[in-house]
Write an enzyme that holds these catalytic residues in place. Structure first.
Site, PDB file in Angstrom:
ATOM      1  N   ARG A  31      34.427  55.217  16.912  1.00  0.00           N
ATOM      2  CA  ARG A  31      34.385  54.552  15.607  1.00  0.00           C
ATOM      3  C   ARG A  31      35.270  55.315  14.615  1.00  0.00           C
ATOM      4  O   ARG A  31      36.011  54.709  13.841  1.00  0.00           O
ATOM      5  CB  ARG A  31      32.937  54.479  15.088  1.00  0.00           C
ATOM      6  CG  ARG A  31      32.098  53.417  15.787  1.00  0.00           C
ATOM      7  CD  ARG A  31      30.716  53.271  15.156  1.00  0.00           C
ATOM      8  NE  ARG A  31      29.776  54.287  15.592  1.00  0.00           N
ATOM      9  CZ  ARG A  31      29.055  54.228  16.716  1.00  0.00           C
ATOM     10  NH1 ARG A  31      29.141  53.187  17.502  1.00  0.00           N
ATOM     11  NH2 ARG A  31      28.219  55.199  17.043  1.00  0.00           N
ATOM     12  N   PHE A  81      32.916  41.698  22.326  1.00  0.00           N
ATOM     13  CA  PHE A  81      31.657  42.334  22.744  1.00  0.00           C
ATOM     14  C   PHE A  81      31.189  43.232  21.590  1.00  0.00           C
ATOM     15  O   PHE A  81      31.070  44.442  21.720  1.00  0.00           O
ATOM     16  CB  PHE A  81      31.812  43.131  24.052  1.00  0.00           C
ATOM     17  CG  PHE A  81      32.376  42.302  25.188  1.00  0.00           C
ATOM     18  CD1 PHE A  81      31.568  41.434  25.902  1.00  0.00           C
ATOM     19  CD2 PHE A  81      33.728  42.379  25.517  1.00  0.00           C
ATOM     20  CE1 PHE A  81      32.084  40.669  26.944  1.00  0.00           C
ATOM     21  CE2 PHE A  81      34.256  41.610  26.561  1.00  0.00           C
ATOM     22  CZ  PHE A  81      33.435  40.749  27.279  1.00  0.00           C
ATOM     23  N   ASP A 138      30.430  37.818  20.404  1.00  0.00           N
ATOM     24  CA  ASP A 138      29.331  38.287  21.255  1.00  0.00           C
ATOM     25  C   ASP A 138      28.450  37.078  21.565  1.00  0.00           C
ATOM     26  O   ASP A 138      28.482  36.068  20.863  1.00  0.00           O
ATOM     27  CB  ASP A 138      28.496  39.368  20.554  1.00  0.00           C
ATOM     28  CG  ASP A 138      27.757  40.269  21.543  1.00  0.00           C
ATOM     29  OD1 ASP A 138      28.173  41.433  21.713  1.00  0.00           O
ATOM     30  OD2 ASP A 138      26.767  39.810  22.153  1.00  0.00           O
ATOM     31  N   SER A 139      27.652  37.209  22.632  1.00  0.00           N
ATOM     32  CA  SER A 139      26.791  36.085  22.999  1.00  0.00           C
ATOM     33  C   SER A 139      25.354  36.269  22.512  1.00  0.00           C
ATOM     34  O   SER A 139      24.524  35.395  22.705  1.00  0.00           O
ATOM     35  CB  SER A 139      26.798  35.902  24.523  1.00  0.00           C
ATOM     36  OG  SER A 139      26.461  37.129  25.136  1.00  0.00           O
ATOM     37  N   ALA A 187      32.363  35.560  25.677  1.00  0.00           N
ATOM     38  CA  ALA A 187      33.609  36.206  25.232  1.00  0.00           C
ATOM     39  C   ALA A 187      34.802  35.785  26.095  1.00  0.00           C
ATOM     40  O   ALA A 187      35.909  35.622  25.574  1.00  0.00           O
ATOM     41  CB  ALA A 187      33.446  37.718  25.262  1.00  0.00           C
ATOM     42  N   ASP A 208      35.006  45.983  24.388  1.00  0.00           N
ATOM     43  CA  ASP A 208      33.944  46.922  24.778  1.00  0.00           C
ATOM     44  C   ASP A 208      32.873  46.177  25.575  1.00  0.00           C
ATOM     45  O   ASP A 208      31.736  46.016  25.113  1.00  0.00           O
ATOM     46  CB  ASP A 208      33.353  47.583  23.520  1.00  0.00           C
ATOM     47  CG  ASP A 208      32.348  48.676  23.874  1.00  0.00           C
ATOM     48  OD1 ASP A 208      32.389  49.193  25.001  1.00  0.00           O
ATOM     49  OD2 ASP A 208      31.508  49.001  23.002  1.00  0.00           O
ATOM     50  N   CYS A 260      32.464  51.124  30.476  1.00  0.00           N
ATOM     51  CA  CYS A 260      31.313  52.039  30.555  1.00  0.00           C
ATOM     52  C   CYS A 260      30.739  52.044  31.968  1.00  0.00           C
ATOM     53  O   CYS A 260      29.580  52.401  32.165  1.00  0.00           O
ATOM     54  CB  CYS A 260      30.260  51.679  29.515  1.00  0.00           C
ATOM     55  SG  CYS A 260      29.572  50.045  29.720  1.00  0.00           S
TER      56      CYS A 260
HETATM   57  N1  SAH Z   1      30.869  47.356  20.952  1.00  0.00           N
HETATM   58  C1  SAH Z   1      29.434  47.393  20.765  1.00  0.00           C
HETATM   59  C2  SAH Z   1      28.686  47.530  22.072  1.00  0.00           C
HETATM   60  C3  SAH Z   1      28.968  46.433  23.058  1.00  0.00           C
HETATM   61  S1  SAH Z   1      27.820  46.352  24.351  1.00  0.00           S
HETATM   62  C4  SAH Z   1      29.086  48.535  19.836  1.00  0.00           C
HETATM   63  O1  SAH Z   1      29.925  49.432  19.632  1.00  0.00           O
HETATM   64  O2  SAH Z   1      27.982  48.546  19.290  1.00  0.00           O
HETATM   65  C5  SAH Z   1      28.274  44.896  25.143  1.00  0.00           C
HETATM   66  C6  SAH Z   1      27.983  43.624  24.377  1.00  0.00           C
HETATM   67  O3  SAH Z   1      28.498  42.546  25.151  1.00  0.00           O
HETATM   68  C7  SAH Z   1      26.522  43.301  24.137  1.00  0.00           C
HETATM   69  O4  SAH Z   1      26.311  43.126  22.766  1.00  0.00           O
HETATM   70  C8  SAH Z   1      26.289  41.953  24.863  1.00  0.00           C
HETATM   71  O5  SAH Z   1      25.469  41.070  24.100  1.00  0.00           O
HETATM   72  C9  SAH Z   1      27.675  41.414  24.957  1.00  0.00           C
HETATM   73  N2  SAH Z   1      27.953  40.511  26.080  1.00  0.00           N
HETATM   74  C10 SAH Z   1      27.673  40.676  27.384  1.00  0.00           C
HETATM   75  N3  SAH Z   1      28.209  39.683  28.119  1.00  0.00           N
HETATM   76  C11 SAH Z   1      28.863  38.862  27.249  1.00  0.00           C
HETATM   77  C12 SAH Z   1      29.616  37.678  27.393  1.00  0.00           C
HETATM   78  N4  SAH Z   1      29.849  37.134  28.591  1.00  0.00           N
HETATM   79  N5  SAH Z   1      30.146  37.119  26.286  1.00  0.00           N
HETATM   80  C13 SAH Z   1      29.940  37.675  25.062  1.00  0.00           C
HETATM   81  N6  SAH Z   1      29.235  38.797  24.875  1.00  0.00           N
HETATM   82  C14 SAH Z   1      28.701  39.388  25.950  1.00  0.00           C
END
Ligand code: SAH
Length: 398
Positions: free
Chosen positions: A211, A230, A252-253, A283, A303, A343
């Site tokens: 960040r 994400f 995000d979903s 996404a 992410d 990750c």
């Molecule tokens: N970047 C964020 C953490 C992301 S974690 C931070 O720094 O706080 C991964 C995220 O992807 C989660 O919020 C989850 O809801 C989302 N996610 C998982 N699969 C997804 C998809 N197919 N489409 C959209 N979002 C998705």
């Protein structure tokens, strides 16, 4: 009588180099008191190697917590390890522990199966393995004594517990009940951890330095248009807005993450909510749609969740990483910058770099690698345990 796990010849080598897991296939036989959940690990030639917690139903049969003969995971032993983890962080971390910090990082702090995160005066405990189930009360007592938190909350509602035949568990362990998400400071930001129901223990603490990095890049680039893919509660989006982004589109979903992101945004008065557009949906589809609409961005953050969770899912997961990175390349303005993360502990940095390279080549976009990003020091990596470097990020220039 102690419990002893005897290794097959040669299987002591990775353990002596720091790998904390003893797989069931590495063990030739056991001896001694089988009702114990802590054992000596013994090499085929009879020498003592380590002390480990034992997990009979699990493929990971034992996890090392000490290389000292006779070390116990009893109250004094746990206290020493917890104190060490906390004191190291007090000494080394460039931020106060009362903001938000991972205090205990499982194997990497010699407390395998245990995670303790702190958000302001709330501790969140995650118990991943059976030996900690038997030590929960002891643990709570020591944490209270060492840190005097307002609340200790348990978030052991994770899938990996199934390997140990443990049910998911969450709830109050000690102190005051929670009244909604916990507010905390991180650098110049105000964030919210949904300790009760959010992802992980409520927040992505592991992205802390990333960040900061993003904040610097946005400031340097001068009003970039940002796509945060994400986004979860959009912490990266908040950093980008604060640093002067002209617009942030966040994808995000998760409906609950979007709700929390609105509250989090409102806590940061110098972030203009009119410049932020949080879109719910898949996404992968949203990225394709943005491409159809010929949208372009100056800075894109990818992410995703762990896309390779098991070795058997490697090819499928790598394809998914490639897909989103390819789409990001196609959406990027010349002069733009991509922050691309993985990750997945099973995908090492070199392999992940190759995926990004391949995506850029397929998109016919020449790129430069500008920086490597990873875990902050409260999520330490353990030499000899490659999986402990799970978070990898590349800053890629177009
Ligand atoms: N970047 C964020 C953490 C992301 S974690 C931070 O720094 O706080 C991964 C995220 O992807 C989660 O919020 C989850 O809801 C989302 N996610 C998982 N699969 C997804 C998809 N197919 N489409 C959209 N979002 C998705």
């Amino acid at each position: 009588m102690t419990l002893q796990l005897h290794l097959k010849p040669g299987r002591e080598i990775p353990i002596m180099r720091g790998h904390p897991w003893i797989m069931s296939g590495a063990i030739s036989r056991d001896s001694g008191n089988r009702s114990l959940d802590v054992a000596d690990i013994i090499a085929a030639n009879g020498t003592f190697i380590a002390r480990a917690t034992v997990h009979p139903p699990s493929e990971i049969r034992a996890r090392v917590f000490s290389t000292t003969a006779g070390a116990e995971l009893n109250a004094p032993g746990i206290r020493v390890l917890l104190k060490l983890a906390i004191e190291r962080r007090q000494r080394w971390l460039p931020w106060g522990l009362d903001t938000a910090t991972r205090l205990v990082a499982s194997e990497c702090d010699s407390l395998p199966g245990l995670i303790v995160d702190r958000y302001a005066d709330v501790l969140v405990v995650q118990i991943l393995t059976a030996p900690w189930e038997a030590r929960r009360d002891m643990l709570v007592e020591i944490l209270q004594d060492l840190l005097h938190p307002r609340t200790i909350w348990e978030r052991s509602d994770v899938d990996v517990r199934r390997h140990e035949e443990l049910e998911p568990r969450k709830g109050l362990l000690a102190g005051a009940a929670l009244s909604g998400p916990v507010a905390f400071r991180e650098d110049e930001f105000r964030f919210l951890a949904d300790v009760e129901n959010g992802h992980k223990t409520g927040f992505y603490l592991d992205q802390r330095f990333n960040r900061q990095s993003l904040t610097r890049w946005v400031g340097q680039m001068g009003k970039p248009r940002v796509l945060n893919v994400f986004a979860y509660t959009d912490s990266f989006g908040i950093c980008a807005l604060k640093a002067g982004a002209s617009q942030v589109i966040s994808l995000d979903s998760s409906v609950s993450a979007k709700e929390l992101s609105d509250r989090q945004l409102a806590l940061n008065p110098d972030c203009n909510p009119a410049l932020r557009d949080y879109r719910l949906g898949d996404a992968f589809e949203q990225l394709r749609q943005l491409r159809e609409e010929k949208e372009r961005f100056d800075l894109i953050i990818l992410d995703p969740p762990k896309l390779v969770s098991r070795k058997a899912k490697m090819q499928q997961g790598l394809r998914a990483y490639k897909d989103i990175n390819l789409l990001a390349c196609q959406l990027m303005n010349p002069g733009g910058v991509l922050f691309s993360y993985s990750c997945s502990g099973l995908v090492d940095r070199e392999l992940f770099g190759k995926v990004i390279e391949g995506a850029a080549r397929d998109a016919k976009r020449p790129v430069q690698f500008l920086d490597n990003l990873g875990q902050p020091p409260d999520h330490p990596r353990k030499p000899g345990f490659a999986e402990s470097e799970y978070l990898k990020g590349f800053v890629v220039g177009f």
